[in-house]
Design an enzyme around this catalytic site. Sequence first.
Site, PDB file in Angstrom:
ATOM      1  N   SER A 161       0.755  -1.192   0.001  1.00  0.00           N
ATOM      2  CA  SER A 161       0.068   0.051   0.033  1.00  0.00           C
ATOM      3  C   SER A 161       0.814   1.397  -0.193  1.00  0.00           C
ATOM      4  CB  SER A 161      -0.974  -0.145   1.207  1.00  0.00           C
ATOM      5  OG  SER A 161      -1.919  -0.980   1.286  1.00  0.00           O
ATOM      6  N   HIS A 181       0.353   3.458   4.835  1.00  0.00           N
ATOM      7  CA  HIS A 181      -0.593   4.361   3.615  1.00  0.00           C
ATOM      8  C   HIS A 181      -0.128   5.765   3.722  1.00  0.00           C
ATOM      9  CE1 HIS A 181      -2.672   0.252   4.538  1.00  0.00           C
ATOM     10  NE2 HIS A 181      -3.382   0.759   3.728  1.00  0.00           N
TER      11      HIS A 181
END
EC number: 3.4.21.105
Length: 396
Positions: A270, A335
């Site tokens: 991610s 993230h």
Amino acid sequence: MGEHPSPGPAVAACAEAERIEELEPDAEEPLPAAPEDLDPGNTGFISTGKFRSLLESRSSELDPHKREVLLALADSHADGQICYQDFVNLMSSKRSNSFRQAILQGNRRLCSKALLEEKGLNLSQRLIRHVAYETLPREIDRKWYYDSYTCCPPPWFMITVTLLEVAFFLYNGVSLDQFVLQVTHPSYLKNTLVYHPQLREQAWRYLTYIFMHAGIEHLGLNVVLQLLVGVPLEMVHGATRIGLVYVAGVVAGSLAVSVADMTAPVVGSSGGVYALVSAHLANIVMNWSGMKCQFKMLRMAVALICMSMEFGRAVWLRFHPSAYPPCPHPSFVAHLGGVAVGITLGVVVLRNYEQRLQDQSLWWIFVAMYTVFVLFAVFWNVFAYTLLDLKLPPPP
């Protein structure tokens, strides 16, 4: 040769409004010799009259877009001479200062006909045109990309990374006999690819964690985004630039976890995916009027919703009761590290198509910021865990 039609109002306005940066002048080199019939004196220049005669005699052999650029080049030289090197650069698909000046100054514009209006294209040509409109905000750049793209090399980086991620996931699934929420398996963290805070001195884990995913739902979204966003970006900007943004996002993600969520492990790609997607979305917003991709508002909304759902899943999983206490489930902070890279380094890369990044002051500012963050994170990992007397979960 007949006169070219005047550009449409929208295209002309776009061409006039565009500020075309000056490239650094090339180092002084001897001018290449032009053929004797064009340059009898071997001066390195040819007259615009002979140049036009050459174009007329070879008109059918030239790509129409390149012919328009060459005509614009001829129109832009009021002194009646054209540097032979400019002609060589344009014919060899080398973007030069002369190319930009020809577009800016010539009476005939490269944008006389929008690429979207081209007819009779085969499937591969339509795909290249689609990629150009998905990623580039300027018609000049879209046409240049369409004319010069050869699919050699293909977008190998994103495809290779994606295949490796799928392969490792399938191997893990067979080994653990679990495909949905693999991360909840008691033996999941024993894999040598996972970043674990107790094993942070094993430097490869800051990168290899991308080959481990929490489950098939985690892998699925990352693979879809990598293929739908990463592959087109790599086709336009190349494996080196897109790979740089992706890897920078991955490393920033794991380092961010080691600083902000010190007891948690990290898995999944991610960090890299969010770096690419956030850079692409930011580039669309910053060039909203120039981006001609269809349904851009709807598609941006869908992308943001998918990213938010994935981030929400990661937050929920992080605070869900762990399957291997006292170690928590993997962190969601990676993230955020990817997003930070995307809206800094990533945006500079995407906004400077076929321009040297080292000539952009903003590039060096963001590189300096990234370097400072990496050095800070390294020192933090070396000293902070001991100084804070933090109790880490035992190694798996």
